[in-house]
Design a protein around this motif. Structure first.
Motif, PDB file in Angstrom:
ATOM      1  N   TYR A  33       0.733  -1.355   0.725  1.00 12.01           N
ATOM      2  CA  TYR A  33       0.376   0.040  -0.475  1.00 12.01           C
ATOM      3  C   TYR A  33       0.982   1.508   0.212  1.00 12.01           C
ATOM      4  CZ  TYR A  33      -4.411  -2.755   1.173  1.00 12.01           C
ATOM      5  OH  TYR A  33      -4.898  -3.748   1.267  1.00 12.01           O
ATOM      6  N   LEU A  34       0.523   1.814  -1.257  1.00 11.97           N
ATOM      7  CA  LEU A  34       0.993   3.570  -0.794  1.00 11.97           C
ATOM      8  C   LEU A  34       0.328   4.476   0.088  1.00 11.97           C
ATOM      9  CD1 LEU A  34       2.415   2.490  -3.967  1.00 11.97           C
ATOM     10  CD2 LEU A  34       3.589   3.471  -2.203  1.00 11.97           C
ATOM     11  N   PHE A  35       0.847   5.238   0.214  1.00  9.45           N
ATOM     12  CA  PHE A  35      -0.099   6.141   1.097  1.00  9.45           C
ATOM     13  C   PHE A  35       0.560   7.967   0.751  1.00  9.45           C
ATOM     14  CE2 PHE A  35      -2.448   3.956   4.192  1.00  9.45           C
ATOM     15  CZ  PHE A  35      -1.588   2.664   4.125  1.00  9.45           C
ATOM     16  N   TRP A  36       0.024   8.936   0.488  1.00  9.74           N
ATOM     17  CA  TRP A  36       0.626  10.313   0.690  1.00  9.74           C
ATOM     18  C   TRP A  36       0.014  10.879   2.539  1.00  9.74           C
ATOM     19  CZ3 TRP A  36       4.165  13.339  -1.326  1.00  9.74           C
ATOM     20  CH2 TRP A  36       4.945  12.766  -2.908  1.00  9.74           C
ATOM     21  N   ASP A  55      -4.932  -1.410  -7.870  1.00 11.99           N
ATOM     22  CA  ASP A  55      -5.612  -0.571  -8.248  1.00 11.99           C
ATOM     23  C   ASP A  55      -4.610   0.570  -8.947  1.00 11.99           C
ATOM     24  OD1 ASP A  55      -8.141   1.549  -6.762  1.00 11.99           O
ATOM     25  OD2 ASP A  55      -7.455   1.482  -8.906  1.00 11.99           O
ATOM     26  N   GLU A  56      -4.477   0.462  -9.968  1.00  9.84           N
ATOM     27  CA  GLU A  56      -4.345   1.734 -10.842  1.00  9.84           C
ATOM     28  C   GLU A  56      -4.487   2.548 -11.399  1.00  9.84           C
ATOM     29  OE1 GLU A  56      -0.781  -1.413 -13.014  1.00  9.84           O
ATOM     30  OE2 GLU A  56       0.256   0.058 -12.726  1.00  9.84           O
ATOM     31  N   PHE A  68      -0.670   6.318 -10.267  1.00 10.49           N
ATOM     32  CA  PHE A  68      -0.049   5.844  -9.082  1.00 10.49           C
ATOM     33  C   PHE A  68       0.194   4.665 -11.261  1.00 10.49           C
ATOM     34  CE2 PHE A  68       1.219   2.277  -7.139  1.00 10.49           C
ATOM     35  CZ  PHE A  68       1.175   1.398  -6.992  1.00 10.49           C
ATOM     36  N   GLN A  69       1.909   4.737 -10.869  1.00 11.59           N
ATOM     37  CA  GLN A  69       2.219   3.555 -12.594  1.00 11.59           C
ATOM     38  C   GLN A  69       3.020   2.406 -11.292  1.00 11.59           C
ATOM     39  OE1 GLN A  69       3.541   5.940 -15.596  1.00 11.59           O
ATOM     40  NE2 GLN A  69       1.683   6.718 -16.368  1.00 11.59           N
ATOM     41  N   SER A  74       5.677   4.260  -8.890  1.00 10.06           N
ATOM     42  CA  SER A  74       5.988   5.868  -9.018  1.00 10.06           C
ATOM     43  C   SER A  74       4.691   6.184  -8.555  1.00 10.06           C
ATOM     44  CB  SER A  74       6.143   6.571  -9.722  1.00 10.06           C
ATOM     45  OG  SER A  74       5.765   6.134 -11.593  1.00 10.06           O
ATOM     46  N   PHE A  75       4.558   6.633  -7.374  1.00  8.42           N
ATOM     47  CA  PHE A  75       2.980   7.341  -7.210  1.00  8.42           C
ATOM     48  C   PHE A  75       3.235   9.042  -6.734  1.00  8.42           C
ATOM     49  CE2 PHE A  75      -0.809   7.046  -5.302  1.00  8.42           C
ATOM     50  CZ  PHE A  75      -1.403   7.252  -4.091  1.00  8.42           C
TER      51      PHE A  75
END
Lengths: 116, 115
Positions: A33-36, A55-56, A68-69, A74-75
């Motif tokens: 998971y990615l967050f900002w 989920d792109e 998101f790629q 990269s995000f």
């Protein structure tokens, strides 16, 4: 090694300009998971968005959008028509399971200054 | 809903002194985290609790840092004795159960300056 890179240390823009904050990550996990987060001068980290690795789809929320790629790991985060209130440090984070516990790995942050 | 509470907000001490920070997580959140954020860097996890048990303390300097969460609610982080390099912001965060997909919610932090 699991890692999050925010190569832009500081960005200055004039109000109403668009600005993109870059985030590149490394992980061996297939599920992550990615967050900002936003950190204003008050110091509190404010959650902005969460995205899972399956989920792109890009997401837009008001003036904020995220790209998101997985192909480039990269995000990236774009603020459209920036405002002075957007001035803060922005952190990208990766949630992974290095040893059975879920841990956030943060980037070093990008300081955004929006000038009136 | 009240957020994560931390106190004190600021602390100045001399090296070799001791200091303690307090955190009250969001009500109902089982998982509590303590992070250290050195100026110009991202937060680094020191310790993670699930209820009153330690899940991960691999990056906690155990010779000088200690933390407890006795009743599974609020938590205390202690440094004894403090070193100059401990100057940082100490952030507390909480999440519902500690899953990978969960969002962590952060408190305002305690800014520590060691002279």
């Amino acid at each position: 090694a699991q890692k999050v890179t925010q190569a832009q240390t500081e960005i200055s823009v004039v109000e109403k300009e668009d600005v993109t904050l870059d985030c590149v990550y490394e992980t061996r996990d297939t599920t992550y998971y990615l967050f900002w987060y936003k950190q204003p001068p008050s110091g509190e980290l404010v959650f902005l968005i969460r995205r899972n690795s399956f989920d792109e789809q890009n997401e837009i929320s008001g003036r904020y959008s995220w790209n998101f790629q997985k192909s480039t790991s990269s995000f990236n985060f774009t603020i459209t028509a920036s405002q002075v209130v957007d001035s803060a440090v922005y952190f990208c984070a990766l949630s992974e399971v290095p040893s059975g516990t879920y841990k956030y790995i943060f980037g070093t942050g990008t300081r955004l200054k929006v000038l009136a | 809903e009240a957020g994560v509470a931390q106190s004190p907000r600021y602390k100045i001490i001399e090296k070799r002194q001791s200091v303690a920070f307090w955190c009250n997580p969001i009500s109902g959140h089982a998982t509590l985290y303590w992070y250290q954020q050195i100026l110009g860097q991202g937060p680094k996890l020191l310790i993670q609790f699930q209820n009153n048990g330690v899940v991960d303390d691999s990056q906690l300097p155990k010779d000088r840092f200690s933390a407890e969460r006795l009743k599974g609610v609020d938590s205390t982080l202690k440094i004894q004795p403090a070193k100059l390099e401990d100057s940082a912001v100490y952030l507390c965060a909480s999440s519902l159960v500690g899953g990978q997909q969960e969002t962590q919610y952060f408190g305002p932090g305690t800014r520590l300056l060691v002279l």
